[in-house]
Scaffold this motif. Structure first.
Motif, PDB file in Angstrom:
ATOM      1  N   ALA A 140       0.753  -1.172   0.060  1.00 13.54           N
ATOM      2  CA  ALA A 140      -0.077   0.026   0.042  1.00 13.54           C
ATOM      3  C   ALA A 140       0.656   1.321  -0.019  1.00 13.54           C
ATOM      4  O   ALA A 140       1.920   1.392   0.710  1.00 13.54           O
ATOM      5  N   LEU A 141       0.457   2.201  -0.681  1.00 14.78           N
ATOM      6  CA  LEU A 141       1.382   3.345  -1.166  1.00 14.78           C
ATOM      7  C   LEU A 141       0.605   4.720  -0.571  1.00 14.78           C
ATOM      8  O   LEU A 141      -0.601   4.618  -1.056  1.00 14.78           O
ATOM      9  N   ARG A 142       1.050   5.586  -0.018  1.00 17.58           N
ATOM     10  CA  ARG A 142       0.465   7.113  -0.104  1.00 17.58           C
ATOM     11  C   ARG A 142       1.401   8.210  -0.141  1.00 17.58           C
ATOM     12  O   ARG A 142       2.614   7.983   0.107  1.00 17.58           O
ATOM     13  N   LEU A 143       0.807   9.002  -0.896  1.00 18.75           N
ATOM     14  CA  LEU A 143       1.666  10.063  -1.258  1.00 18.75           C
ATOM     15  C   LEU A 143       1.253  11.438  -0.946  1.00 18.75           C
ATOM     16  O   LEU A 143       0.062  11.597  -1.357  1.00 18.75           O
ATOM     17  N   ALA A 144       1.940  12.492  -0.169  1.00 17.31           N
ATOM     18  CA  ALA A 144       1.670  13.717  -0.130  1.00 17.31           C
ATOM     19  C   ALA A 144       2.498  14.802  -0.667  1.00 17.31           C
ATOM     20  O   ALA A 144       3.869  14.318  -0.571  1.00 17.31           O
ATOM     21  N   SER A 145       2.116  15.961  -1.137  1.00 16.58           N
ATOM     22  CA  SER A 145       3.003  16.701  -1.738  1.00 16.58           C
ATOM     23  C   SER A 145       2.438  18.013  -1.782  1.00 16.58           C
ATOM     24  O   SER A 145       1.389  18.026  -1.997  1.00 16.58           O
ATOM     25  N   GLU A 146       3.304  19.108  -1.469  1.00 21.75           N
ATOM     26  CA  GLU A 146       2.942  20.566  -1.568  1.00 21.75           C
ATOM     27  C   GLU A 146       2.880  20.673  -3.200  1.00 21.75           C
ATOM     28  O   GLU A 146       2.229  21.893  -3.628  1.00 21.75           O
ATOM     29  N   ALA A 147       3.331  20.016  -3.851  1.00 19.62           N
ATOM     30  CA  ALA A 147       3.454  20.467  -5.271  1.00 19.62           C
ATOM     31  C   ALA A 147       3.150  19.470  -6.280  1.00 19.62           C
ATOM     32  O   ALA A 147       3.764  18.971  -7.200  1.00 19.62           O
ATOM     33  N   LEU A 148       1.868  18.636  -5.849  1.00 20.85           N
ATOM     34  CA  LEU A 148       1.537  17.427  -6.642  1.00 20.85           C
ATOM     35  C   LEU A 148       1.027  18.128  -8.091  1.00 20.85           C
ATOM     36  O   LEU A 148      -0.126  18.769  -7.961  1.00 20.85           O
ATOM     37  N   PRO A 149       1.327  17.370  -9.310  1.00 20.54           N
ATOM     38  CA  PRO A 149       1.037  18.093 -10.358  1.00 20.54           C
ATOM     39  C   PRO A 149      -0.443  17.562 -10.695  1.00 20.54           C
ATOM     40  O   PRO A 149      -1.125  16.619  -9.670  1.00 20.54           O
ATOM     41  N   ALA A 150      -0.978  18.180 -11.594  1.00 20.08           N
ATOM     42  CA  ALA A 150      -2.536  17.942 -11.865  1.00 20.08           C
ATOM     43  C   ALA A 150      -2.678  16.575 -12.334  1.00 20.08           C
ATOM     44  O   ALA A 150      -1.872  15.877 -12.675  1.00 20.08           O
ATOM     45  N   GLU A 151      -3.856  15.876 -12.139  1.00 21.40           N
ATOM     46  CA  GLU A 151      -4.186  14.449 -12.118  1.00 21.40           C
ATOM     47  C   GLU A 151      -3.862  14.155 -13.659  1.00 21.40           C
ATOM     48  O   GLU A 151      -3.366  13.214 -13.680  1.00 21.40           O
ATOM     49  N   SER A 152      -4.149  14.929 -14.494  1.00 20.19           N
ATOM     50  CA  SER A 152      -3.837  14.437 -16.094  1.00 20.19           C
ATOM     51  C   SER A 152      -2.389  14.506 -16.384  1.00 20.19           C
ATOM     52  O   SER A 152      -2.129  13.911 -17.277  1.00 20.19           O
ATOM     53  N   GLU A 153      -1.512  15.066 -15.404  1.00 17.74           N
ATOM     54  CA  GLU A 153      -0.001  14.975 -15.773  1.00 17.74           C
ATOM     55  C   GLU A 153       0.582  13.961 -14.873  1.00 17.74           C
ATOM     56  O   GLU A 153       1.671  13.772 -15.257  1.00 17.74           O
ATOM     57  N   PHE A 171      -0.582  -2.226  -9.564  1.00 28.08           N
ATOM     58  CA  PHE A 171      -1.137  -1.548  -8.621  1.00 28.08           C
ATOM     59  C   PHE A 171      -2.569  -0.865  -9.290  1.00 28.08           C
ATOM     60  O   PHE A 171      -2.540  -0.660 -10.358  1.00 28.08           O
ATOM     61  N   THR A 172      -3.267  -0.432  -8.692  1.00 26.77           N
ATOM     62  CA  THR A 172      -4.506   0.135  -8.778  1.00 26.77           C
ATOM     63  C   THR A 172      -4.867   1.335  -7.890  1.00 26.77           C
ATOM     64  O   THR A 172      -3.995   1.458  -6.636  1.00 26.77           O
ATOM     65  N   GLU A 173      -5.702   2.282  -8.091  1.00 24.12           N
ATOM     66  CA  GLU A 173      -6.195   3.424  -7.147  1.00 24.12           C
ATOM     67  C   GLU A 173      -6.498   2.848  -5.741  1.00 24.12           C
ATOM     68  O   GLU A 173      -7.282   1.915  -5.809  1.00 24.12           O
ATOM     69  N   ASP A 174      -6.468   3.767  -4.793  1.00 18.21           N
ATOM     70  CA  ASP A 174      -6.749   3.230  -3.434  1.00 18.21           C
ATOM     71  C   ASP A 174      -7.313   4.713  -3.000  1.00 18.21           C
ATOM     72  O   ASP A 174      -7.102   5.768  -3.240  1.00 18.21           O
ATOM     73  N   ASP A 175      -7.937   4.498  -1.533  1.00 18.49           N
ATOM     74  CA  ASP A 175      -8.599   5.740  -0.901  1.00 18.49           C
ATOM     75  C   ASP A 175      -7.332   6.097  -0.146  1.00 18.49           C
ATOM     76  O   ASP A 175      -6.803   5.665   0.666  1.00 18.49           O
ATOM     77  N   PRO A 176      -6.830   7.666  -0.170  1.00 16.56           N
ATOM     78  CA  PRO A 176      -5.527   8.041   0.409  1.00 16.56           C
ATOM     79  C   PRO A 176      -5.797   7.928   2.111  1.00 16.56           C
ATOM     80  O   PRO A 176      -4.992   7.956   2.694  1.00 16.56           O
ATOM     81  N   SER A 209      -1.600  -2.679  -4.382  1.00 19.18           N
ATOM     82  CA  SER A 209      -1.091  -3.857  -5.106  1.00 19.18           C
ATOM     83  C   SER A 209      -2.235  -4.893  -5.060  1.00 19.18           C
ATOM     84  O   SER A 209      -2.834  -5.069  -4.059  1.00 19.18           O
ATOM     85  N   THR A 210      -2.757  -5.285  -6.353  1.00 22.54           N
ATOM     86  CA  THR A 210      -3.878  -6.336  -6.433  1.00 22.54           C
ATOM     87  C   THR A 210      -3.087  -7.708  -6.705  1.00 22.54           C
ATOM     88  O   THR A 210      -3.595  -8.693  -6.140  1.00 22.54           O
ATOM     89  N   ALA A 211      -2.048  -7.738  -7.432  1.00 24.40           N
ATOM     90  CA  ALA A 211      -1.219  -8.973  -7.529  1.00 24.40           C
ATOM     91  C   ALA A 211      -0.562  -9.376  -6.194  1.00 24.40           C
ATOM     92  O   ALA A 211       0.106  -8.712  -6.038  1.00 24.40           O
ATOM     93  N   ILE A 212      -0.784 -10.375  -5.810  1.00 28.93           N
ATOM     94  CA  ILE A 212       0.413 -10.936  -4.679  1.00 28.93           C
ATOM     95  C   ILE A 212       1.411 -11.384  -5.430  1.00 28.93           C
ATOM     96  O   ILE A 212       1.534 -12.441  -6.071  1.00 28.93           O
TER      97      ILE A 212
END
Length: 260
Positions: A140-153, A171-176, A209-212
């Motif tokens: 499981a990954l979590r990311l925080a950033s003061e300068a996170l690019p726009a979702e499209s980037e 990996f797939t999307e997860d709830d932060p 991650s979805t694959a073990i």
């Protein structure tokens, strides 16, 4: 604000790492004239010095799991690092110091992938641990950033899947907000750092991650190193947390961007 750092490292099983063993990795051609301090130049041209100690009074550090006393336990070796000159065009001494500590720790984990390390810069701990042996697990990954690019980037999922190429992890999307600090990890300085920083700068992106896939310390270390390099190209001042089967494996505070 301090321009000094404390780095602690231990081998979870087997004989304790000695200061001599660590010096052979960090200063393979040590000059006796520099004792007890050793000098290095960082990637950005900043200049640092560090010393090693295995004195009992220097070895107490934060514990993320296992038996502890007051949220701490003894490590094998202490590295005191300090910056005494920033590189030309560098005005972030703390960022340079964090990058230097991260490079020292990366060198040690390249030799001892199973090692556990914690390092403190400006009252915030980063951490790197390892599973006890080959295992299968959910990452499981979590990311925080003061300068996170726009979702499209930028996409943490895409970055994680690029870094995980060849590992079997997908990996797939997860709830932060779903996985921040497990209850069993509440009483230690690393998780306190994670929680307090997350209150000020909440996790904005998450992947799971979805694959073990079979995991060991070296493969996990290689994956997270590739992911950190990927993030440094897209974010500035990012925090990255990585759990394996609900146990904190790695936490990096305020990742600096790659040097030009």
């Amino acid at each position: 604000m301090s321009t000094d750092a404390a780095v602690l490292v231990r081998r979870p099983s087997g004989p304790a790492l000695t200061a001599r063993e660590i010096a052979d990795v960090l200063v393979p051609a040590a000059d006796p004239r520099t004792a007890p301090w050793h000098h290095r130049v960082g990637a950005d041209g900043s200049r640092f010095r560090f010393r090693l100690s295995a004195a009992p009074g220097d070895l107490s550090g934060p514990v993320v799991d296992g038996t502890s006393s007051g949220g701490e336990r003894d490590y094998d070796c202490f590295v005191h690092a300090s910056i005494y000159r920033t590189g030309e065009g560098t005005d972030d001494s703390l960022g340079a110091l964090r990058a230097f500590c991260r490079s020292l720790v990366a060198e040690l984990h390249a030799v001892w992938p199973e090692a556990e390390s914690a390092w403190e810069v400006d009252e915030a701990y980063s951490y790197r641990g390892a599973p006890p042996g080959p295992m299968e697990g959910v990452v499981a990954l979590r990311l925080a950033s003061e300068a996170l690019p726009a979702e499209s980037e930028f996409s943490l999922v895409e970055a994680a899947n690029r870094a995980a190429s060849g590992t079997g992890l997908v990996f797939t999307e997860d709830d932060p907000g779903r996985h921040v600090v497990p209850a069993g990890e509440a009483d230690n300085a690393v998780s306190w750092t994670l929680s307090s920083r997350a209150e000020q700068l909440p996790f904005a992106a998450a992947a799971r991650s979805t694959a073990i896939a079979p995991l060991d310390a070296r493969r996990l270390g290689e994956f997270t190193e590739r992911l950190l390099a990927e993030l440094a190209r897209h974010t500035s001042g990012a925090d990255l947390a990585c759990w394996v089967n609900g146990r904190l494996h790695r936490y990096e505070v305020a990742l600096p961007p790659l040097p030009d």
